[in-house]
Design an enzyme around this catalytic site. Sequence first.
Site, PDB file in Angstrom:
ATOM      1  N   ASP A  57      48.253  44.456  42.219  1.00 12.78           N
ATOM      2  CA  ASP A  57      48.222  43.669  40.975  1.00 12.78           C
ATOM      3  C   ASP A  57      47.551  44.374  39.785  1.00 12.78           C
ATOM      4  O   ASP A  57      46.484  44.973  39.952  1.00 12.78           O
ATOM      5  CB  ASP A  57      47.439  42.368  41.177  1.00 12.78           C
ATOM      6  CG  ASP A  57      47.712  41.696  42.505  1.00 12.78           C
ATOM      7  OD1 ASP A  57      48.657  42.081  43.199  1.00 12.78           O
ATOM      8  OD2 ASP A  57      46.952  40.771  42.837  1.00 12.78           O
ATOM      9  N   ARG A 180      41.330  31.994  44.650  1.00 10.80           N
ATOM     10  CA  ARG A 180      41.232  33.354  44.081  1.00 10.80           C
ATOM     11  C   ARG A 180      41.958  33.522  42.738  1.00 10.80           C
ATOM     12  O   ARG A 180      42.727  32.681  42.316  1.00 10.80           O
ATOM     13  CB  ARG A 180      41.764  34.382  45.074  1.00 10.80           C
ATOM     14  CG  ARG A 180      43.166  34.167  45.579  1.00 10.80           C
ATOM     15  CD  ARG A 180      43.487  35.257  46.613  1.00 10.80           C
ATOM     16  NE  ARG A 180      44.861  35.205  47.089  1.00 10.80           N
ATOM     17  CZ  ARG A 180      45.241  34.547  48.176  1.00 10.80           C
ATOM     18  NH1 ARG A 180      44.359  33.886  48.906  1.00 10.80           N
ATOM     19  NH2 ARG A 180      46.515  34.548  48.538  1.00 10.80           N
TER      20      ARG A 180
HETATM   21  N1  DQQ Z   1      46.577  40.344  45.504  1.00  3.68           N
HETATM   22  C1  DQQ Z   1      47.118  39.016  45.570  1.00  3.68           C
HETATM   23  C2  DQQ Z   1      46.035  38.206  44.960  1.00  3.68           C
HETATM   24  C3  DQQ Z   1      44.798  38.830  45.505  1.00  3.68           C
HETATM   25  C4  DQQ Z   1      45.145  40.270  45.482  1.00  3.68           C
HETATM   26  C5  DQQ Z   1      48.436  38.897  44.855  1.00  3.68           C
HETATM   27  C6  DQQ Z   1      44.576  41.052  46.639  1.00  3.68           C
HETATM   28  O1  DQQ Z   1      46.111  36.837  45.268  1.00  3.68           O
HETATM   29  O2  DQQ Z   1      43.652  38.563  44.729  1.00  3.68           O
HETATM   30  O3  DQQ Z   1      49.245  40.017  45.059  1.00  3.68           O
HETATM   31  O4  DQQ Z   1      44.887  42.416  46.532  1.00  3.68           O
END
Ligand code: DQQ
Length: 576
Positions: A57, A180
């Site tokens: 991300d 999150r």
């Molecule tokens: N990637 C997810 C998120 C998390 C992150 C989405 C973890 O929800 O925080 O791709 O690498």
Amino acid sequence: MGGPVFWVIFIYSFMGVHGVEVGDSSHIQKKLQSPSEEQQPYRTAYHFQPPKNWMNDPNGPMYYKGIYHLFYQYNPYAAVWGNISWGHSVSYDLINWILLEYAINPTDPYDINGCWSGSATILPGEKPVILYTGDDFKKHQVQNLAVPKNLSDPLLIEWVKSDHNPLMTPVGDIDPNFFRDPTTAWQGPDRIWRVVVGSQIDGHGMALLYRSKDFINWTRSQDPLHFSLKTGMWECPDFYPLDIKGENGLNSSVQGRATKHVLKASFNDHDYYIIGDYEPQTDSFEPQTDFMDSSFQLRYDYGNFYASKTFYDSSKKRRILWGWILEADSKTDDINKKWSGLQSMPRRILLDKNGKQLIQWPIKEIEKQRAERVNYQNKELKGGSVFEIEGVMAAQADVEVSFDLPNFEEAEFMESQFVDPQLLCSQKNASTRGVIGPFGLLVLASKDLTERTAIFFKIFKGHDKYVALLCSDQSRSSFREEINKTTFGAFIEIDPHRENISLRTLIDHSIVESFGDEGRACITARVYPELAIGEEAHLYAFNYGSQSVTITSLSAWSMKAAQIAPIQKRRRPPVT
Ligand code: DQQ
């Protein structure tokens, strides 16, 4: 977090990137500019990617004192997800990047199992801060704060975590596995900060709302900003205002009658958004249509694009979107090639004039990478014809084309308004003859067309409307069996008198990023050709419909490679 290494910033090396043309457009030394094609045919030339390892991300993008910052989920040790830290790069133009030391590492009890996604907020007094998710020592998700160590460092290289961490913890009905990805915070007229955190409670996706006066002490609001009974966990939510009339982007704290708010949530492998009215007094958000409510779901991108994030670029008064482009090959392939994951081209986001959907367009800065150009005008494509667009580097190109459409009376009838465009694209793929379409581009194609990715339109008439179907057909993009070659599709509503339709496609070795109808529908694909690599890649325009279409204009450019390089670092000289 900088460790014992002392960074000497050679401003001249930074200046070398700023404003300097990369390469010589009249004589492209392809071998020097492109990744080594023999070993790494799929590395890209002008999309952002670190030299090696895993990236997912985009995190905390921001513009601060003349410099763009991009952070990203990064594994410093391998090409698979794990040990997640925040990679950090800076740029003057969003195209050429300097790679810096990791900004946030999993070193503390509240993030020891990973520093996951989050966002930046610029507090009054030009003070940037980051809210991010920590996977803590119990593998519970908590929200943490980090601030720059030295605000006078324009690159903001070192970040310190707050002594108050964790600031938000999963208590009450919040499942510690589903809590999150805090958004950029915004301030209401009461000066109180609001932030949204992605969650799932009782199986329902939601955007939990928190409020704070000081950015340290956060209180959960009784009601979420929004939730859905039709989706599971919302990852990486985003919430921001857009101007109803103008083209300027807005700071996240702007509210008022002339704005609409966008809520985006990442679920089911896609980034869905809804548009509505936000009332800051009550923190209520009323969308025009809701997630999964109608047959026509709004997505940023109908292809390979996930966990995106926007930011407000105050220097150019625009809102910019970044998204993670995943691999479509196997984990073993990633380990062998030693990297995984790319970032999309940054896209400017606008509200369509009808207020019902967004328009996305690659940022203007990418046009500086354009080198040799070929141009065609008024070229008729008879039914069943293919012609090659020669004179550009077909593996590293930007193509803009506009098609004049024939009369819609002959358009094929589409039985149901509930047809899934992706399914329609795979049933009626690029090789299936139609009436108005398929017409479009064959990219990363071998000379004999046995390998090719087809991006094309087909026009359909329904009971009471016409639609253009935009498809990205990867079914013949590679001979390699293990690649995921899912075909992607999106509908674009068009009125019966529409005379033309446009397509822009950014081709970058293994990325095919397409913008249909001036950015009303976007589809990104990853492809791994075996023949159509480097100089063996070809570019064609085609029409397999029975009706002729005319290319009113087509421009294709070879693209210069972006500079993406680590900052020069020096150890602190020994004290004598
Ligand atoms: N990637 C997810 C998120 C998390 C992150 C989405 C973890 O929800 O925080 O791709 O690498």
